[in-house]
Design a protein around this motif. Structure first.
Motif, mmCIF file in Angstrom:
data_model
loop_
_atom_site.group_PDB
_atom_site.id
_atom_site.type_symbol
_atom_site.label_atom_id
_atom_site.label_comp_id
_atom_site.label_asym_id
_atom_site.label_seq_id
_atom_site.Cartn_x
_atom_site.Cartn_y
_atom_site.Cartn_z
ATOM 1 N N GLY A 9 0.910 -1.264 0.073
ATOM 2 C CA GLY A 9 -0.119 -0.004 0.049
ATOM 3 C C GLY A 9 0.756 1.270 0.039
ATOM 4 N N PHE A 10 1.873 1.336 0.859
ATOM 5 C CA PHE A 10 2.695 2.391 0.814
ATOM 6 C C PHE A 10 3.617 2.553 -0.490
ATOM 7 N N ALA A 11 3.972 1.402 -0.939
ATOM 8 C CA ALA A 11 4.568 1.391 -2.423
ATOM 9 C C ALA A 11 3.925 1.905 -3.367
ATOM 10 N N LEU A 12 2.367 1.769 -3.052
ATOM 11 C CA LEU A 12 1.420 2.278 -4.273
ATOM 12 C C LEU A 12 1.482 3.588 -4.204
ATOM 13 N N PHE A 13 1.336 4.246 -3.015
ATOM 14 C CA PHE A 13 1.230 5.651 -2.619
ATOM 15 C C PHE A 13 2.600 6.311 -3.310
ATOM 16 N N GLU A 14 3.688 5.807 -2.910
ATOM 17 C CA GLU A 14 5.091 6.108 -3.197
ATOM 18 C C GLU A 14 5.124 6.269 -4.640
ATOM 19 N N ILE A 15 4.773 5.147 -5.595
ATOM 20 C CA ILE A 15 4.880 5.116 -7.217
ATOM 21 C C ILE A 15 4.081 6.222 -7.539
ATOM 22 N N ILE A 16 3.149 6.335 -7.006
ATOM 23 C CA ILE A 16 2.201 7.414 -7.646
ATOM 24 C C ILE A 16 2.993 8.856 -7.636
ATOM 25 N N LEU A 17 3.596 8.991 -6.668
ATOM 26 C CA LEU A 17 4.370 10.096 -6.097
ATOM 27 C C LEU A 17 5.551 10.273 -7.208
ATOM 28 N N LEU A 18 6.275 9.079 -7.190
ATOM 29 C CA LEU A 18 7.303 8.783 -8.337
ATOM 30 C C LEU A 18 7.131 9.461 -9.507
ATOM 31 N N LEU A 19 5.819 8.713 -10.128
ATOM 32 C CA LEU A 19 5.273 9.122 -11.422
ATOM 33 C C LEU A 19 5.332 10.689 -11.693
#
Length: 157
Positions: free
Chosen positions: A105-115
């Protein structure tokens, strides 16, 4: 503009170094934890990730080099450098969050920020050198796909 081979190599080495650190964070979980996850049918085979990421890191490094050679003409150089390194740090962080910490879940949030930061980086680079911006397109496409994949893995698990 004269080609600067040392600067070219350094820029690519930086991105490949980030990739190597991410690979280290990923290595154990790919064999143990990751196979236990439910994944969508479109999940690529594990062997595909290394060549794709290696290619992307090389393209990112080339883009950085194209911007670096124009650094004397960049009005907002500190901001440009900051955006670039923030996206590299976020890129690396995703591997640790997802594969090392197993926090989907945290990785999902983080990858959206990354994108979002990758897109900002591409736009910033494009304003300095069009090819540097264009070289980010495969990166944007792959991370968009990775975001969708992360979302699906999150939902399935």
């Amino acid at each position: 503009m004269k080609f600067k081979p040392v600067a070219f190599i350094i820029n690519i080495a930086i991105t490949l170094g980030i990739g190597a650190l991410g690979g280290w964070a990923t290595a154990q979980s790919v064999k143990t934890w990751y196979p236990t996850l439910h994944k969508p049918s479109f999940n690529p085979p594990n062997w595909l990730f290394a060549p794709v990421w290696t290619s992307l890191y090389i393209l990112i490094g080339i883009a950085a080099y194209l911007v670096w050679v124009k650094r004397d003409k960049i009005e907002h150089l500190p901001r440009t450098v900051a955006i670039y390194f923030i996206q590299l740090i976020l890129n690396l962080a995703w591997s640790f969050i997802f594969f090392y910490l197993h926090e989907i879940g945290f990785a999902l949030f983080e990858i959206i920020l990354l994108l979002m930061v990758i897109i900002a980086n591409a736009i910033t680079f494009y304003k300095i050198d069009r090819w540097a911006g264009y070289l980010f397109i495969p990166y944007i496409l792959w991370v968009s796909f990775a975001s969708f994949l992360t979302y699906n893995i999150f939902i399935l698990n």
